[in-house]
Design a protein around this motif. Structure first.
Motif, mmCIF file in Angstrom:
data_model
loop_
_atom_site.group_PDB
_atom_site.id
_atom_site.type_symbol
_atom_site.label_atom_id
_atom_site.label_comp_id
_atom_site.label_asym_id
_atom_site.label_seq_id
_atom_site.Cartn_x
_atom_site.Cartn_y
_atom_site.Cartn_z
ATOM 1 N N ALA A 96 0.829 -1.212 0.000
ATOM 2 C CA ALA A 96 0.000 0.000 0.000
ATOM 3 C C ALA A 96 0.861 1.259 0.000
ATOM 4 C CB ALA A 96 -0.926 -0.008 1.214
ATOM 5 N N LEU A 97 1.858 1.309 0.895
ATOM 6 C CA LEU A 97 2.724 2.483 0.977
ATOM 7 C C LEU A 97 3.544 2.662 -0.288
ATOM 8 C CD1 LEU A 97 3.906 4.820 2.639
ATOM 9 C CD2 LEU A 97 5.532 3.185 3.632
ATOM 10 N N GLY A 98 4.132 1.580 -0.777
ATOM 11 C CA GLY A 98 4.971 1.666 -1.969
ATOM 12 C C GLY A 98 4.185 2.033 -3.213
ATOM 13 N N THR A 99 2.967 1.502 -3.348
ATOM 14 C CA THR A 99 2.166 1.805 -4.523
ATOM 15 C C THR A 99 1.736 3.270 -4.542
ATOM 16 O OG1 THR A 99 1.346 -0.480 -4.566
ATOM 17 C CG2 THR A 99 0.105 1.169 -5.821
ATOM 18 N N LEU A 100 1.260 3.778 -3.401
ATOM 19 C CA LEU A 100 0.828 5.179 -3.340
ATOM 20 C C LEU A 100 2.001 6.132 -3.564
ATOM 21 C CD1 LEU A 100 -1.679 5.044 -0.343
ATOM 22 C CD2 LEU A 100 -2.206 5.194 -2.786
ATOM 23 N N ALA A 101 3.107 5.879 -2.860
ATOM 24 C CA ALA A 101 4.277 6.755 -3.017
ATOM 25 C C ALA A 101 4.873 6.631 -4.415
ATOM 26 C CB ALA A 101 5.323 6.418 -1.957
ATOM 27 N N GLY A 102 4.939 5.403 -4.938
ATOM 28 C CA GLY A 102 5.493 5.210 -6.271
ATOM 29 C C GLY A 102 4.659 5.864 -7.352
ATOM 30 N N LEU A 103 3.321 5.776 -7.229
ATOM 31 C CA LEU A 103 2.450 6.430 -8.199
ATOM 32 C C LEU A 103 2.590 7.940 -8.140
ATOM 33 C CD1 LEU A 103 -0.983 4.549 -8.290
ATOM 34 C CD2 LEU A 103 0.626 4.898 -10.152
ATOM 35 N N PHE A 104 2.682 8.476 -6.933
ATOM 36 C CA PHE A 104 2.802 9.924 -6.782
ATOM 37 C C PHE A 104 4.099 10.432 -7.406
ATOM 38 C CE2 PHE A 104 4.263 13.587 -4.226
ATOM 39 C CZ PHE A 104 3.246 14.476 -4.535
ATOM 40 N N LEU A 105 5.208 9.799 -7.080
ATOM 41 C CA LEU A 105 6.498 10.256 -7.602
ATOM 42 C C LEU A 105 6.628 9.990 -9.099
ATOM 43 C CD1 LEU A 105 8.881 9.119 -4.712
ATOM 44 C CD2 LEU A 105 8.026 11.416 -5.187
ATOM 45 N N THR A 106 6.140 8.834 -9.553
ATOM 46 C CA THR A 106 6.219 8.513 -10.977
ATOM 47 C C THR A 106 5.390 9.479 -11.811
ATOM 48 O OG1 THR A 106 6.581 6.162 -10.491
ATOM 49 C CG2 THR A 106 5.794 6.722 -12.697
ATOM 50 N N SER A 107 4.153 9.745 -11.375
ATOM 51 C CA SER A 107 3.290 10.650 -12.138
ATOM 52 C C SER A 107 3.802 12.087 -12.093
ATOM 53 C CB SER A 107 1.862 10.588 -11.597
ATOM 54 O OG SER A 107 1.821 10.959 -10.223
ATOM 55 N N MET A 108 4.334 12.495 -10.939
ATOM 56 C CA MET A 108 4.847 13.856 -10.838
ATOM 57 C C MET A 108 6.092 14.035 -11.712
ATOM 58 S SD MET A 108 5.334 16.108 -7.376
ATOM 59 C CE MET A 108 6.455 14.932 -6.634
ATOM 60 N N THR A 109 6.972 13.050 -11.724
ATOM 61 C CA THR A 109 8.155 13.117 -12.582
ATOM 62 C C THR A 109 7.766 13.102 -14.055
ATOM 63 O OG1 THR A 109 9.414 11.924 -10.885
ATOM 64 C CG2 THR A 109 10.369 12.041 -13.092
ATOM 65 N N ALA A 110 6.809 12.235 -14.396
ATOM 66 C CA ALA A 110 6.366 12.159 -15.795
ATOM 67 C C ALA A 110 5.711 13.458 -16.238
ATOM 68 C CB ALA A 110 5.395 10.992 -15.952
ATOM 69 N N TYR A 111 4.969 14.096 -15.343
ATOM 70 C CA TYR A 111 4.319 15.363 -15.703
ATOM 71 C C TYR A 111 5.348 16.451 -16.001
ATOM 72 C CZ TYR A 111 1.909 19.798 -14.998
ATOM 73 O OH TYR A 111 1.441 21.078 -15.133
ATOM 74 N N VAL A 112 6.402 16.503 -15.192
ATOM 75 C CA VAL A 112 7.454 17.499 -15.422
ATOM 76 C C VAL A 112 8.154 17.235 -16.757
ATOM 77 C CG1 VAL A 112 9.645 18.396 -14.572
ATOM 78 C CG2 VAL A 112 7.792 17.922 -12.964
ATOM 79 N N LEU A 113 8.467 15.958 -17.032
ATOM 80 C CA LEU A 113 9.162 15.633 -18.272
ATOM 81 C C LEU A 113 8.265 15.806 -19.499
ATOM 82 C CD1 LEU A 113 11.135 12.437 -17.181
ATOM 83 C CD2 LEU A 113 11.958 14.784 -17.308
ATOM 84 N N ALA A 114 6.951 15.754 -19.303
ATOM 85 C CA ALA A 114 6.020 15.918 -20.422
ATOM 86 C C ALA A 114 5.748 17.380 -20.755
ATOM 87 C CB ALA A 114 4.700 15.204 -20.117
ATOM 88 N N ARG A 115 6.106 18.290 -19.840
ATOM 89 C CA ARG A 115 5.878 19.719 -20.089
ATOM 90 C C ARG A 115 6.875 20.240 -21.121
ATOM 91 N NH1 ARG A 115 3.061 22.710 -16.159
ATOM 92 N NH2 ARG A 115 3.696 24.488 -17.432
ATOM 93 N N LYS A 116 6.351 20.760 -22.208
ATOM 94 C CA LYS A 116 7.216 21.254 -23.278
ATOM 95 C C LYS A 116 7.917 22.547 -22.912
ATOM 96 C CE LYS A 116 4.495 19.059 -26.917
ATOM 97 N NZ LYS A 116 3.702 19.237 -28.153
ATOM 98 N N ASP A 117 7.370 23.273 -21.929
ATOM 99 C CA ASP A 117 8.008 24.524 -21.528
ATOM 100 C C ASP A 117 9.122 24.310 -20.509
ATOM 101 O OD1 ASP A 117 6.258 23.644 -19.618
ATOM 102 O OD2 ASP A 117 5.447 25.617 -19.119
ATOM 103 N N PHE A 118 9.391 23.071 -20.138
ATOM 104 C CA PHE A 118 10.510 22.763 -19.245
ATOM 105 C C PHE A 118 11.743 22.527 -20.109
ATOM 106 C CE2 PHE A 118 12.751 19.490 -16.511
ATOM 107 C CZ PHE A 118 13.297 20.427 -15.656
#
Length: 308
Positions: A96-118
């Motif tokens: 439970a802890l690993g899935t929630l934390a992993g999803l949060f960090l993975t999605s947040m990292t992916a969102y930053v890398l997907a931003r074209k203005d970065f």
């Protein structure tokens, strides 16, 4: 005349089209049913073998229906129910802890890398991808975890090493790149910040990707035993998979010792049925998570597909 003939042929063509569709539907349902049977058959074989006497498995092999019913394998597994419950508790907590934390960090990292203005997103993407090609090795990794981070015999040692996966980041980044930029721009015009956009717009629109990646992360944590083998020596912190692994190893050791000594002749350890019972105990609970995310899982499998 030609118009009259064409009008007369239309109902026949419609009937032929409906007939072809019916045939295709029958073939499709038959193939899906056959595929479902092939998928269910191994699971039924495992359950049946776990409920069969060891002697019957040795004599007749694995069968779909138990010839001689026995609960001996489950009695051995649950001979110490407190230890089993502890192992379940550790595995559920870590998953439970690993899935929630992993999803949060993975999605947040992916969102930053997907931003074209970065402007540095290509550089960071290269650093992430570089780690998939080269690693420091087992010994430096072990020294880092034990000597520098001081994580041995803690729950965090079962969570942190598997917290982020570069492949999942790339998949999530691909999905988030398909979200229209107009949504982000309109949110910025309304005064929303980057983190607010991520929470209120990006995450709700990324439910299929989150469900799919979350299932993969949960399965990885649930089935992990290698990290426990390296870093866990406290019996109260053993996850389920490592607990079953040690139990099976102890059973094999006892059987070999008895065969070499010859002290006990009539004592038979149900090795094969015990393996099947372990499979049922280990995989049964995680199967319950699939129905809750089934509707998102099918959509998540098409991540990165080319749209026509």
């Amino acid at each position: 005349m030609n118009v009259i003939l064409s009008q007369n042929l239309k109902p026949e063509r419609r009937k032929a089209t409906q007939h072809d569709r019916l045939i295709l539907a029958i073939i499709g349902y038959f193939m899906l049913t056959l595929l479902a049977v092939f998928c269910i058959f191994p699971f039924l074989l495992v359950v049946s073998s776990s409920l069969t006497e060891e002697s019957a498995i040795v004599e007749n092999g694995f069968q779909i229906f138990p010839t001689r019913f026995s609960l001996e394998a489950y009695q051995i597994l649950f001979e110490f129910p407190t230890d089993m419950l502890k192992a379940y508790g550790v595995t559920i907590s870590v998953t439970a802890l690993g899935t929630l934390a992993g999803l949060f960090l993975t999605s947040m990292t992916a969102y930053v890398l997907a931003r074209k203005d970065f402007k540095w997103r290509n550089i960071f993407s290269f650093f992430f991808f570089f780690t998939t090609l080269f690693s420091g090795g087992l010994v430096p990794w072990y020294l880092l975890i034990v000597n520098y981070l001081q994580l041995k015999d803690t729950l965090l040692v079962l969570v942190l090493p598997m917290l982020m996966n570069v492949f999942y980041i790339i998949v999530m980044k691909t999905f988030m790149s398909s979200i229209p930029e107009a949504i982000i721009e309109s949110a910025k015009i309304d005064g929303a910040g980057d983190f607010q956009i991520y929470l209120r717009f990006i995450l709700p629109l990324s439910k299929p990707a989150l469900a799919t990646i979350g299932l993969f992360i949960a399965l990885a944590y649930w089935n992990d035993w290698y990290n426990a083998l390296l870093f866990i020596s406290n019996s109260d912190l053993m996850p389920l998979q490592y607990y079953l692994y040690r139990l099976l190893g102890n059973m094999d050791g006892m059987r070999k010792a008895m065969m070499e000594s010859g002290a006990v002749v009539n004592f038979n350890i149900p090795t094969e049925s015990l393996k099947m019972a372990m499979t049922v105990v280990a995989t049964g609970p995680i199967l319950l998570a699939y129905p809750f995310i089934q509707r998102y899982f099918v959509q998540g499998l098409t991540i990165g597909a080319v749209k026509g």
